[in-house]
Design a protein around this motif. Structure first.
Motif, short mmCIF file in Angstrom:
data_model
loop_
_atom_site.label_atom_id
_atom_site.label_comp_id
_atom_site.label_asym_id
_atom_site.label_seq_id
_atom_site.Cartn_x
_atom_site.Cartn_y
_atom_site.Cartn_z
N PHE A 135 0.85 -1.33 -0.13
CA PHE A 135 0.21 0.14 -0.04
C PHE A 135 0.83 1.35 -0.10
O PHE A 135 0.54 1.99 -0.79
N LEU A 136 1.81 1.37 0.69
CA LEU A 136 2.62 2.43 1.12
C LEU A 136 3.47 2.66 -0.40
O LEU A 136 3.51 3.86 -0.54
N THR A 137 4.10 1.55 -0.94
CA THR A 137 4.50 1.66 -2.17
C THR A 137 3.86 2.38 -3.35
O THR A 137 4.25 3.57 -3.62
N GLY A 147 13.30 4.94 -16.32
CA GLY A 147 13.50 3.50 -16.42
C GLY A 147 14.12 3.06 -15.10
O GLY A 147 13.63 1.94 -14.37
N GLY A 148 15.02 3.72 -14.56
CA GLY A 148 15.74 3.62 -13.21
C GLY A 148 14.69 3.30 -12.25
O GLY A 148 14.53 2.48 -11.27
N PHE A 149 13.89 4.45 -12.20
CA PHE A 149 12.74 4.64 -11.11
C PHE A 149 12.01 3.53 -11.28
O PHE A 149 11.25 3.08 -10.24
N ALA A 150 11.38 3.18 -12.24
CA ALA A 150 10.49 2.26 -12.45
C ALA A 150 10.92 0.82 -12.16
O ALA A 150 10.40 0.30 -11.75
N LEU A 151 12.04 0.48 -12.52
CA LEU A 151 12.47 -0.89 -12.12
C LEU A 151 12.78 -0.89 -10.63
O LEU A 151 12.60 -1.95 -10.09
N ILE A 198 11.00 0.43 -8.25
CA ILE A 198 9.57 0.09 -7.78
C ILE A 198 9.10 -1.16 -8.20
O ILE A 198 8.64 -1.76 -7.35
N ALA A 199 9.38 -1.68 -9.29
CA ALA A 199 8.88 -3.08 -9.69
C ALA A 199 9.76 -4.10 -8.88
O ALA A 199 8.86 -4.97 -8.40
#
Length: 192
Positions: A128-130, A148-152, A154-155
């Motif tokens: 939830f917090l993520t 892309g770095g941020f997205a990866l 978080i993934a």
């Protein structure tokens, strides 16, 4: 960016909270209630034991799709999420292959007795917090959706949470399979 903002301008937290839709707080309340129930020993059916990990996986995939789906990197993000989930589940199962001590399965009623644990609540809140913090970050800096770095990162974070949920479910599934009643074997043929 969000953490820097909150450190440099703590009053921004009030603004963030005020701009959060009411349904988000209702969802948080429901998830805390759901996770809070897991703190106590309980009897739960097989299907119900498997529903929460599936729902949390759905929330993670929704979080990734809503944050990064339109950025053209959906395949890489989902691949990183799935890879992290599989690796973490494998490591967790290797470190603890069996269900926690005291966990029981009754094949006749297809139900578990599960000792209380804070782990499900921690995983639920982590997911939830993520989702919440990513939403706030993207509201402050929409360009992050194409980073892309941020997205990866978080993934992978979602993958860690989902991998731990998956390992927990697989331990319960193994226990259920080990304690399932044996199928009736055919009667031996009568000899003439």
């Amino acid at each position: 960016m969000l953490f820097n903002l909150l450190i440099q301008q703590p009053q921004a937290l009030g603004q963030i909270i005020q701009n959060t839709p009411v349904w988000v707080w209702a969802l948080l309340t429901g998830l805390v209630w759901l996770g809070g129930n897991q703190l106590f020993d309980r009897h739960v059916g097989l299907v119900r034991a498997m529903v929460m990990p599936v729902a949390m996986t759905g929330l993670s995939v929704y979080g990734l799709a809503s944050a990064f789906g339109k950025s053209g990197q959906a395949a890489a993000v989902l691949g990183a999420w799935l890879g992290a989930a599989v690796v973490i589940a494998a490591i967790a199962l290797w470190l603890q292959p069996t269900a926690p001590k005291g966990t029981l399965y009754a094949g006749s009623s297809r139900s578990f007795y599960i000792p209380g644990s804070a782990m499900p609540l921690a995983l639920i809140l982590g997911i939830f917090l993520t989702k919440y913090f990513v939403g706030v970050e993207l509201a402050i800096q929409p360009a992050l959706a194409r980073d892309g770095g941020f997205a990866l990162q978080i993934a992978v974070l979602y993958g860690v949470f989902n991998g731990l949920f998956a390992a927990r479910s697989l331990r319960l599934w193994r226990l259920a399979r080990q304690n399932a009643p044996l199928a009736a074997s055919p009667a031996p043929a009568a000899s003439a």
